[in-house]
Design a protein around this motif. Sequence first.
Motif, PDB file in Angstrom:
ATOM      1  N   ARG A   1       0.671  -1.582   0.436  1.00 58.94           N
ATOM      2  CA  ARG A   1       0.144   0.225  -0.511  1.00 58.94           C
ATOM      3  C   ARG A   1       0.550   1.677  -0.085  1.00 58.94           C
ATOM      4  NH1 ARG A   1      -2.123   3.534   4.469  1.00 58.94           N
ATOM      5  NH2 ARG A   1      -0.950   2.294   5.479  1.00 58.94           N
ATOM      6  N   GLN A   2       1.681   1.777   1.149  1.00 59.59           N
ATOM      7  CA  GLN A   2       2.575   2.444   0.962  1.00 59.59           C
ATOM      8  C   GLN A   2       3.684   2.491  -0.059  1.00 59.59           C
ATOM      9  OE1 GLN A   2       4.805   1.583   4.903  1.00 59.59           O
ATOM     10  NE2 GLN A   2       3.092   2.997   6.114  1.00 59.59           N
ATOM     11  N   SER A   3       4.023   1.813  -1.374  1.00 58.46           N
ATOM     12  CA  SER A   3       5.248   2.024  -2.389  1.00 58.46           C
ATOM     13  C   SER A   3       4.038   2.447  -3.345  1.00 58.46           C
ATOM     14  CB  SER A   3       5.622   0.348  -2.635  1.00 58.46           C
ATOM     15  OG  SER A   3       3.741  -0.642  -2.826  1.00 58.46           O
ATOM     16  N   TRP A   4       2.493   2.277  -3.490  1.00 60.88           N
ATOM     17  CA  TRP A   4       1.766   3.467  -4.261  1.00 60.88           C
ATOM     18  C   TRP A   4       1.138   4.292  -3.954  1.00 60.88           C
ATOM     19  CZ3 TRP A   4      -1.965  -2.118  -5.455  1.00 60.88           C
ATOM     20  CH2 TRP A   4      -1.207  -3.199  -5.994  1.00 60.88           C
ATOM     21  N   ARG A   5       2.207   5.098  -3.171  1.00 61.01           N
ATOM     22  CA  ARG A   5       1.274   5.979  -2.345  1.00 61.01           C
ATOM     23  C   ARG A   5       1.698   7.222  -3.269  1.00 61.01           C
ATOM     24  NH1 ARG A   5       3.629   7.517   2.278  1.00 61.01           N
ATOM     25  NH2 ARG A   5       2.010   6.442   3.333  1.00 61.01           N
ATOM     26  N   ASP A   6       2.391   7.553  -4.053  1.00 67.76           N
ATOM     27  CA  ASP A   6       3.034   9.039  -4.652  1.00 67.76           C
ATOM     28  C   ASP A   6       2.220   8.028  -6.597  1.00 67.76           C
ATOM     29  OD1 ASP A   6       3.990   9.973  -2.894  1.00 67.76           O
ATOM     30  OD2 ASP A   6       6.326   8.929  -3.941  1.00 67.76           O
ATOM     31  N   GLU A   7       2.433   6.771  -6.731  1.00 68.46           N
ATOM     32  CA  GLU A   7       1.769   6.242  -8.423  1.00 68.46           C
ATOM     33  C   GLU A   7       0.221   6.373  -7.958  1.00 68.46           C
ATOM     34  OE1 GLU A   7       1.288   5.927 -12.931  1.00 68.46           O
ATOM     35  OE2 GLU A   7       3.799   6.473 -11.007  1.00 68.46           O
ATOM     36  N   ALA A   8      -0.394   5.853  -6.986  1.00 68.28           N
ATOM     37  CA  ALA A   8      -1.442   5.707  -6.658  1.00 68.28           C
ATOM     38  C   ALA A   8      -2.069   7.442  -7.113  1.00 68.28           C
ATOM     39  CB  ALA A   8      -2.094   5.639  -6.037  1.00 68.28           C
ATOM     40  N   ALA A   9      -1.734   9.039  -6.620  1.00 70.21           N
ATOM     41  CA  ALA A   9      -1.742   9.736  -6.783  1.00 70.21           C
ATOM     42  C   ALA A   9      -2.144  10.359  -8.529  1.00 70.21           C
ATOM     43  CB  ALA A   9      -1.114  10.960  -6.079  1.00 70.21           C
ATOM     44  N   ARG A  10      -1.447  10.458  -9.270  1.00 67.74           N
ATOM     45  CA  ARG A  10      -1.509  10.211 -10.610  1.00 67.74           C
ATOM     46  C   ARG A  10      -2.545   9.047 -11.001  1.00 67.74           C
ATOM     47  NH1 ARG A  10       3.710  11.107  -8.705  1.00 67.74           N
ATOM     48  NH2 ARG A  10       3.802   9.140  -9.849  1.00 67.74           N
ATOM     49  N   ASP A  11      -2.943   8.018 -10.360  1.00 66.89           N
ATOM     50  CA  ASP A  11      -3.131   6.912 -11.423  1.00 66.89           C
ATOM     51  C   ASP A  11      -4.686   6.526 -10.774  1.00 66.89           C
ATOM     52  OD1 ASP A  11      -4.556   4.443 -12.684  1.00 66.89           O
ATOM     53  OD2 ASP A  11      -2.217   3.990 -13.093  1.00 66.89           O
ATOM     54  N   PRO A  12      -6.025   7.312 -10.787  1.00 69.18           N
ATOM     55  CA  PRO A  12      -7.388   6.422 -10.659  1.00 69.18           C
ATOM     56  C   PRO A  12      -8.002   5.000 -10.075  1.00 69.18           C
ATOM     57  CG  PRO A  12      -7.737   8.133 -11.662  1.00 69.18           C
ATOM     58  CD  PRO A  12      -5.825   7.677 -12.376  1.00 69.18           C
ATOM     59  N   GLN A  13      -7.232   4.468 -10.906  1.00 73.66           N
ATOM     60  CA  GLN A  13      -6.884   2.692 -10.851  1.00 73.66           C
ATOM     61  C   GLN A  13      -6.247   2.441  -9.958  1.00 73.66           C
ATOM     62  OE1 GLN A  13      -6.640   2.070 -15.022  1.00 73.66           O
ATOM     63  NE2 GLN A  13      -8.927   1.188 -15.199  1.00 73.66           N
ATOM     64  N   LEU A  14      -5.323   2.900  -9.739  1.00 74.07           N
ATOM     65  CA  LEU A  14      -4.351   2.096  -8.510  1.00 74.07           C
ATOM     66  C   LEU A  14      -4.821   2.853  -7.394  1.00 74.07           C
ATOM     67  CD1 LEU A  14      -1.891   0.719  -8.390  1.00 74.07           C
ATOM     68  CD2 LEU A  14      -0.402   2.747  -8.971  1.00 74.07           C
ATOM     69  N   THR A  15      -5.709   4.202  -7.608  1.00 75.11           N
ATOM     70  CA  THR A  15      -5.751   4.237  -6.524  1.00 75.11           C
ATOM     71  C   THR A  15      -6.786   3.696  -5.229  1.00 75.11           C
ATOM     72  OG1 THR A  15      -5.841   6.508  -7.062  1.00 75.11           O
ATOM     73  CG2 THR A  15      -7.283   6.741  -5.356  1.00 75.11           C
ATOM     74  N   GLY A  16      -7.630   2.777  -6.349  1.00 73.75           N
ATOM     75  CA  GLY A  16      -9.270   2.136  -6.390  1.00 73.75           C
ATOM     76  C   GLY A  16      -8.185   0.833  -5.947  1.00 73.75           C
ATOM     77  N   LEU A  17      -7.283  -0.029  -6.746  1.00 76.72           N
ATOM     78  CA  LEU A  17      -6.943  -1.179  -5.866  1.00 76.72           C
ATOM     79  C   LEU A  17      -6.278  -0.904  -4.610  1.00 76.72           C
ATOM     80  CD1 LEU A  17      -4.955  -2.486  -9.158  1.00 76.72           C
ATOM     81  CD2 LEU A  17      -7.076  -3.195  -7.651  1.00 76.72           C
ATOM     82  N   ARG A  18      -5.320   0.619  -4.575  1.00 76.65           N
ATOM     83  CA  ARG A  18      -4.715   0.648  -2.650  1.00 76.65           C
ATOM     84  C   ARG A  18      -5.465   0.807  -2.158  1.00 76.65           C
ATOM     85  NH1 ARG A  18      -2.751   5.486  -0.152  1.00 76.65           N
ATOM     86  NH2 ARG A  18      -0.814   5.203   0.797  1.00 76.65           N
ATOM     87  N   GLU A  19      -6.905   1.563  -2.287  1.00 75.58           N
ATOM     88  CA  GLU A  19      -7.499   1.252  -1.291  1.00 75.58           C
ATOM     89  C   GLU A  19      -7.826   0.114  -0.984  1.00 75.58           C
ATOM     90  OE1 GLU A  19      -8.920   4.189   1.077  1.00 75.58           O
ATOM     91  OE2 GLU A  19      -6.583   4.718   0.078  1.00 75.58           O
TER      92      GLU A  19
END
Length: 160
Positions: free
Chosen positions: A75-93
């Motif tokens: 989850r933490q490794s995806w923090r920065d990229e998820a801020a720019r990628d809505p799909q990754l944001t969903g996966l991170r959640e």
Amino acid sequence: MHTDLWNFALKLYARPGVEAACLQWQDLGGDVCLLLCGIWLSARGVAANEQRVRQLTELAETWQTEVVKPLRALRQSWRDEAARDPQLTGLREQVKGLELAAERILLERLETACKDWAATPETALDWISWLAPEVAGAHHDALHRLRAVMLTTQDAEDGV
């Protein structure tokens, strides 16, 4: 008083300053679930001793290492990229939800491990001192805040 550890932890975590103290403690390498269990045991009047601390610590370390920490790291490794990628944001959640579910399971396992421990008239109820990793130090600010909350929780339970 909340009789189960999960609801006790939710109520405690919602108190002012507790979330920040817990996250600070976690950043220092401390186990928040273990600490919340210790505060719960203190509120119930259960004394700490070496055998109990070892039993709970071993249980928590295994689950944290094998389940919680890998989820948190992802989850933490995806923090920065998820801020720019809505799909990754969903996966991170979703991963965050799994991490929370894993922590709930750990709290349930800790509760099961100590459910038969009776309250005692002993005064050695400061589980925080017993559970604080030596590397972070038992006198850290986060622990002072949690200890203060623990004492007010005990006072509320005692009717003070």
